[in-house]
Design a protein around this motif. Structure first.
Motif, PDB file in Angstrom:
ATOM      1  N   ILE A 338     -12.009  66.539   2.246  1.00  0.00           N
ATOM      2  CA  ILE A 338     -11.492  65.220   2.621  1.00  0.00           C
ATOM      3  C   ILE A 338     -12.684  64.336   2.986  1.00  0.00           C
ATOM      4  CG2 ILE A 338     -10.015  63.952   4.212  1.00  0.00           C
ATOM      5  CD1 ILE A 338      -8.386  66.515   4.530  1.00  0.00           C
ATOM      6  N   GLY A 339     -12.878  63.297   2.173  1.00  0.00           N
ATOM      7  CA  GLY A 339     -14.010  62.416   2.388  1.00  0.00           C
ATOM      8  C   GLY A 339     -13.652  61.203   3.232  1.00  0.00           C
ATOM      9  N   ASP A 340     -14.478  60.156   3.106  1.00  0.00           N
ATOM     10  CA  ASP A 340     -14.238  58.919   3.853  1.00  0.00           C
ATOM     11  C   ASP A 340     -12.942  58.267   3.393  1.00  0.00           C
ATOM     12  OD1 ASP A 340     -16.628  59.375   5.082  1.00  0.00           O
ATOM     13  OD2 ASP A 340     -17.785  58.102   3.699  1.00  0.00           O
ATOM     14  N   GLY A 341     -12.204  57.768   4.342  1.00  0.00           N
ATOM     15  CA  GLY A 341     -10.947  57.117   4.029  1.00  0.00           C
ATOM     16  C   GLY A 341      -9.827  58.088   3.726  1.00  0.00           C
ATOM     17  N   GLY A 342     -10.037  59.365   3.969  1.00  0.00           N
ATOM     18  CA  GLY A 342      -8.987  60.360   3.732  1.00  0.00           C
ATOM     19  C   GLY A 342      -8.772  60.681   2.274  1.00  0.00           C
ATOM     20  N   LYS A 343      -9.727  60.360   1.382  1.00  0.00           N
ATOM     21  CA  LYS A 343      -9.580  60.635  -0.032  1.00  0.00           C
ATOM     22  C   LYS A 343     -10.103  62.046  -0.338  1.00  0.00           C
ATOM     23  CE  LYS A 343      -7.814  56.700  -1.166  1.00  0.00           C
ATOM     24  NZ  LYS A 343      -6.401  56.630  -1.640  1.00  0.00           N
ATOM     25  N   PRO A 344      -9.389  62.824  -1.180  1.00  0.00           N
ATOM     26  CA  PRO A 344      -9.840  64.183  -1.496  1.00  0.00           C
ATOM     27  C   PRO A 344     -10.946  64.185  -2.544  1.00  0.00           C
ATOM     28  CG  PRO A 344      -7.777  63.727  -2.613  1.00  0.00           C
ATOM     29  CD  PRO A 344      -8.074  62.514  -1.774  1.00  0.00           C
ATOM     30  N   GLU A 345     -11.846  65.129  -2.378  1.00  0.00           N
ATOM     31  CA  GLU A 345     -12.941  65.293  -3.323  1.00  0.00           C
ATOM     32  C   GLU A 345     -13.022  66.775  -3.705  1.00  0.00           C
ATOM     33  OE1 GLU A 345     -17.804  65.575  -3.197  1.00  0.00           O
ATOM     34  OE2 GLU A 345     -16.726  64.483  -1.613  1.00  0.00           O
ATOM     35  N   GLN A 346     -13.024  67.050  -4.988  1.00  0.00           N
ATOM     36  CA  GLN A 346     -13.102  68.433  -5.450  1.00  0.00           C
ATOM     37  C   GLN A 346     -14.541  68.927  -5.317  1.00  0.00           C
ATOM     38  OE1 GLN A 346     -12.777  69.974  -9.757  1.00  0.00           O
ATOM     39  NE2 GLN A 346     -10.655  70.036  -9.016  1.00  0.00           N
ATOM     40  N   ARG A 347     -14.717  70.100  -4.661  1.00  0.00           N
ATOM     41  CA  ARG A 347     -16.050  70.636  -4.407  1.00  0.00           C
ATOM     42  C   ARG A 347     -16.130  72.078  -4.915  1.00  0.00           C
ATOM     43  NH1 ARG A 347     -19.333  69.732   0.067  1.00  0.00           N
ATOM     44  NH2 ARG A 347     -18.459  67.629   0.048  1.00  0.00           N
ATOM     45  N   ILE A 348     -17.079  72.344  -5.786  1.00  0.00           N
ATOM     46  CA  ILE A 348     -17.307  73.705  -6.279  1.00  0.00           C
ATOM     47  C   ILE A 348     -18.022  74.503  -5.187  1.00  0.00           C
ATOM     48  CG2 ILE A 348     -18.529  75.097  -7.987  1.00  0.00           C
ATOM     49  CD1 ILE A 348     -18.080  72.856  -9.985  1.00  0.00           C
ATOM     50  N   VAL A 349     -17.553  75.711  -4.923  1.00  0.00           N
ATOM     51  CA  VAL A 349     -18.116  76.533  -3.848  1.00  0.00           C
ATOM     52  C   VAL A 349     -18.383  77.942  -4.384  1.00  0.00           C
ATOM     53  CG1 VAL A 349     -17.040  75.277  -1.938  1.00  0.00           C
ATOM     54  CG2 VAL A 349     -15.785  77.122  -3.049  1.00  0.00           C
ATOM     55  N   GLU A 350     -19.300  78.613  -3.715  1.00  0.00           N
ATOM     56  CA  GLU A 350     -19.587  80.029  -3.983  1.00  0.00           C
ATOM     57  C   GLU A 350     -19.136  80.832  -2.775  1.00  0.00           C
ATOM     58  OE1 GLU A 350     -23.429  82.975  -4.669  1.00  0.00           O
ATOM     59  OE2 GLU A 350     -23.598  80.836  -5.122  1.00  0.00           O
ATOM     60  N   MET A 351     -18.249  81.800  -3.013  1.00  0.00           N
ATOM     61  CA  MET A 351     -17.642  82.544  -1.916  1.00  0.00           C
ATOM     62  C   MET A 351     -18.339  83.884  -1.738  1.00  0.00           C
ATOM     63  SD  MET A 351     -15.670  80.129  -1.392  1.00  0.00           S
ATOM     64  CE  MET A 351     -15.013  80.833   0.126  1.00  0.00           C
ATOM     65  N   GLY A 352     -18.286  84.361  -0.494  1.00  0.00           N
ATOM     66  CA  GLY A 352     -18.861  85.657  -0.163  1.00  0.00           C
ATOM     67  C   GLY A 352     -17.786  86.714   0.006  1.00  0.00           C
ATOM     68  N   HIS A 355     -12.861  88.301   4.989  1.00  0.00           N
ATOM     69  CA  HIS A 355     -12.849  88.640   6.414  1.00  0.00           C
ATOM     70  C   HIS A 355     -11.418  88.460   6.910  1.00  0.00           C
ATOM     71  CE1 HIS A 355     -14.401  89.169  10.466  1.00  0.00           C
ATOM     72  NE2 HIS A 355     -13.741  88.085  10.846  1.00  0.00           N
ATOM     73  N   GLY A 356     -10.619  89.533   6.776  1.00  0.00           N
ATOM     74  CA  GLY A 356      -9.212  89.413   7.118  1.00  0.00           C
ATOM     75  C   GLY A 356      -8.521  88.474   6.146  1.00  0.00           C
ATOM     76  N   ASP A 357      -7.937  87.374   6.660  1.00  0.00           N
ATOM     77  CA  ASP A 357      -7.282  86.368   5.820  1.00  0.00           C
ATOM     78  C   ASP A 357      -8.214  85.219   5.467  1.00  0.00           C
ATOM     79  OD1 ASP A 357      -4.918  87.790   5.844  1.00  0.00           O
ATOM     80  OD2 ASP A 357      -4.177  86.783   7.651  1.00  0.00           O
ATOM     81  N   ASP A 358      -9.485  85.327   5.835  1.00  0.00           N
ATOM     82  CA  ASP A 358     -10.456  84.259   5.581  1.00  0.00           C
ATOM     83  C   ASP A 358     -11.480  84.726   4.561  1.00  0.00           C
ATOM     84  OD1 ASP A 358      -9.159  82.675   7.433  1.00  0.00           O
ATOM     85  OD2 ASP A 358     -10.388  83.381   9.096  1.00  0.00           O
ATOM     86  N   TRP A 359     -12.338  83.762   4.192  1.00  0.00           N
ATOM     87  CA  TRP A 359     -13.357  83.999   3.184  1.00  0.00           C
ATOM     88  C   TRP A 359     -14.660  83.372   3.667  1.00  0.00           C
ATOM     89  CZ3 TRP A 359     -11.288  83.404  -2.484  1.00  0.00           C
ATOM     90  CH2 TRP A 359     -11.968  84.299  -3.327  1.00  0.00           C
ATOM     91  N   PHE A 360     -15.753  84.151   3.609  1.00  0.00           N
ATOM     92  CA  PHE A 360     -17.058  83.600   3.939  1.00  0.00           C
ATOM     93  C   PHE A 360     -17.532  82.680   2.816  1.00  0.00           C
ATOM     94  CE2 PHE A 360     -17.319  87.385   6.693  1.00  0.00           C
ATOM     95  CZ  PHE A 360     -17.701  86.760   7.865  1.00  0.00           C
ATOM     96  N   VAL A 361     -18.116  81.545   3.195  1.00  0.00           N
ATOM     97  CA  VAL A 361     -18.647  80.589   2.220  1.00  0.00           C
ATOM     98  C   VAL A 361     -20.144  80.840   2.088  1.00  0.00           C
ATOM     99  CG1 VAL A 361     -18.962  78.165   1.639  1.00  0.00           C
ATOM    100  CG2 VAL A 361     -16.903  78.898   2.855  1.00  0.00           C
ATOM    101  N   ALA A 362     -20.571  81.150   0.875  1.00  0.00           N
ATOM    102  CA  ALA A 362     -21.998  81.371   0.629  1.00  0.00           C
ATOM    103  C   ALA A 362     -22.725  80.046   0.377  1.00  0.00           C
ATOM    104  CB  ALA A 362     -22.189  82.324  -0.556  1.00  0.00           C
ATOM    105  N   ARG A 363     -22.140  79.176  -0.441  1.00  0.00           N
ATOM    106  CA  ARG A 363     -22.772  77.880  -0.761  1.00  0.00           C
ATOM    107  C   ARG A 363     -21.682  76.863  -1.077  1.00  0.00           C
ATOM    108  NH1 ARG A 363     -25.938  81.585  -3.385  1.00  0.00           N
ATOM    109  NH2 ARG A 363     -28.140  81.686  -2.795  1.00  0.00           N
ATOM    110  N   GLY A 364     -22.009  75.577  -0.837  1.00  0.00           N
ATOM    111  CA  GLY A 364     -21.137  74.492  -1.259  1.00  0.00           C
ATOM    112  C   GLY A 364     -20.504  73.703  -0.143  1.00  0.00           C
ATOM    113  N   LEU A 365     -20.464  74.216   1.092  1.00  0.00           N
ATOM    114  CA  LEU A 365     -19.840  73.512   2.206  1.00  0.00           C
ATOM    115  C   LEU A 365     -20.787  73.481   3.393  1.00  0.00           C
ATOM    116  CD1 LEU A 365     -16.200  74.965   2.050  1.00  0.00           C
ATOM    117  CD2 LEU A 365     -16.945  72.693   1.310  1.00  0.00           C
ATOM    118  N   ARG A 366     -20.539  72.510   4.281  1.00  0.00           N
ATOM    119  CA  ARG A 366     -21.345  72.356   5.482  1.00  0.00           C
ATOM    120  C   ARG A 366     -20.430  72.296   6.698  1.00  0.00           C
ATOM    121  NH1 ARG A 366     -23.148  68.455   2.054  1.00  0.00           N
ATOM    122  NH2 ARG A 366     -22.114  66.866   3.319  1.00  0.00           N
TER     123      ARG A 366
END
Length: 427
Positions: A338-352, A355-366
């Motif tokens: 979710i970017g500025d103004g509440g608009k969605p932006e598609q982001r490519i990510v690399e997952m690790g 962890h239970g019901d979650d997923w570690f993010v290796a790259r692509g998010l901050r």
């Protein structure tokens, strides 16, 4: 009349002529109405905002658990063998029972060995008598040699005879000791506390030392070993993540080991790593890791396949996203940010790792970015969103709750309290 007057007297013909002007005006009027309708087309209704839930990413040190398929092994398994030849007279334990150190398991026929011991003692008494006579003779000869009544050779012969008698006594004592040991070997005892196996030979069998003398096994189950393997790829992955600062092992690799049984129940006791093979196996490309854990109630038996959970590692500053927030594209995973103004932006990510019901993010998010969790499948670029902050369920820990393991076999607790067969107290 009508003809004479110049007018037709047929009413039908007069009516037709009178309606022709109206019929000629109907087509232009219909066209004007159609043009007016085309100019006044209504706009489609606006699409309502897509309702989604979102979370804000936060970096935090997250404990991780490594899971391996493992197999249990007795920490000490002993073969109970016959050490002398003879007939097996009695079996004095219940097969499969917990036996204690020093408990009698088998009794061989002791009578031949009692006779051998008696004979050895007789030989010892005979040699002892000869030694006494040799010493007495030596005591009489020494004074006579001093006064010159006997020669020096007589003294040397007496000394030699006395020493030979001493050696014969020592040999006879060894024969007695051997006979005592053989007689003791007819009573076969357990050298440790553990679970007994079935008897391979029954009463009346003739047993001999060696391969044919195997009677049973006794396996120590407290403590018990948990063996599992680490592949070369896994080891290299861990090394790379540690070097990149994405993973931190506990000091001295002091992992806590938790065991989960085949039915999902969890063993209440915990173990620690105590051995790691230095070399890889040429056959499997893995190296052995072993944990040792207490097993006072006998919940674990040698040879069981279990799951070993290693606890103690941490991923520093890790980002976790719910698995349902990650979508699979044609070439990669992606999330909606979710970017500025509440608009969605598609982001490519690399997952690790998971962890239970979650997923570690290796790259692509901050850290600090907001992503769509629920409703991500309905989001389109530049879509209007109605955002609701997602909240974790009460008590959610990311790890499934497991029931505690029951007793390994019926009556084991009573056996431990009452002690093994043949009397005595449980250790």
């Amino acid at each position: 009349m009508g003809i004479l007057n110049g007018r037709s007297s047929n009413p039908a013909s007069g009516g037709a002529r009178s309606r022709r002007p109206w019929r000629s005006l109907a087509a232009p009027l219909a066209g004007l109405a159609l043009l007016a309708g085309c100019g006044e087309t209504a706009a489609p209704p606006a699409r309502p905002p897509t309702e989604v839930t979102a979370i804000t990413l936060a970096a935090r040190d997250t404990p991780v658990v490594f899971e391996f398929v493992a197999q249990t092994q007795s920490s000490r398994e002993v073969e109970i063998r016959a050490r002398v030849e003879g007939f097996l007279e009695k079996r004095l334990y219940n097969e499969g029972d917990l036996v204690r150190t020093g408990q009698i398991l088998f009794q061989m026929d002791p009578r031949p060995f009692e006779a051998a011991l008696q004979s050895a003692r007789g030989q010892l008494a005979q040699q002892q008598a000869r030694l006494d006579m040799a010493r007495a003779d030596l005591g009489r000869i020494r004074p006579l040699v001093k006064v010159g009544a006997l020669s020096k050779k007589n003294l040397d012969d007496a000394i030699g005879t006395e020493r030979q008698a001493q050696a014969a006594v020592l040999s006879a004592e060894g024969e007695v000791r051997t006979a005592q040991l053989n007689l003791g070997y007819t009573t076969i005892k357990s050298p440790l506390t553990g679970v007994s196996s079935f008897a391979k030979l029954q009463e009346g069998s003739y047993v001999t030392p060696g391969a044919a003398g195997l009677l049973t096994y006794v396996s120590q189950v407290d403590p018990i070993y948990i063996n599992f393997s680490l592949s070369e790829n896994e080891m290299l992955k861990f090394r790379g993540e540690i070097a990149a600062g994405q993973l931190r092992f506990p000091p001295h690799n002091d992992f806590e080991v938790e065991v989960v049984l085949a039915d999902g129940s969890q063993v209440p006791d915990r173990g620690r790593l105590d051995f790691a093979d230095f070399a890889f196996s040429e056959e499997t490309g893995t190296f052995l890791i072993r944990a040792e854990m207490a097993n006072p109630k006998g919940l674990l038996r040698p040879g069981q396949f279990v799951r070993a959970h290693l606890k103690g590692a941490v991923r520093p500053g890790a980002l976790l996203v719910p698995q349902r927030a990650v979508l699979q594209g044609s070439k990669s995973h992606y999330v909606w940010v979710i970017g500025d103004g509440g608009k969605p932006e598609q982001r490519i990510v690399e997952m690790g790792d998971w962890h239970g019901d979650d997923w570690f993010v290796a790259r692509g998010l901050r850290a600090g970015e907001r992503i769509v969790v629920d409703g991500a499948i309905r989001v389109t670029p530049e879509a209007s969103l109605q955002i609701v902050d997602a909240r974790p369920a009460a008590g959610e820990t990311g790890q499934p709750q497991r029931q505690k393991a029951a007793e390994a076999w019926p009556g084991q607790k009573e056996r431990l309290k009452a002690g093994p067969s043949g009397g005595g107290q449980a250790p």
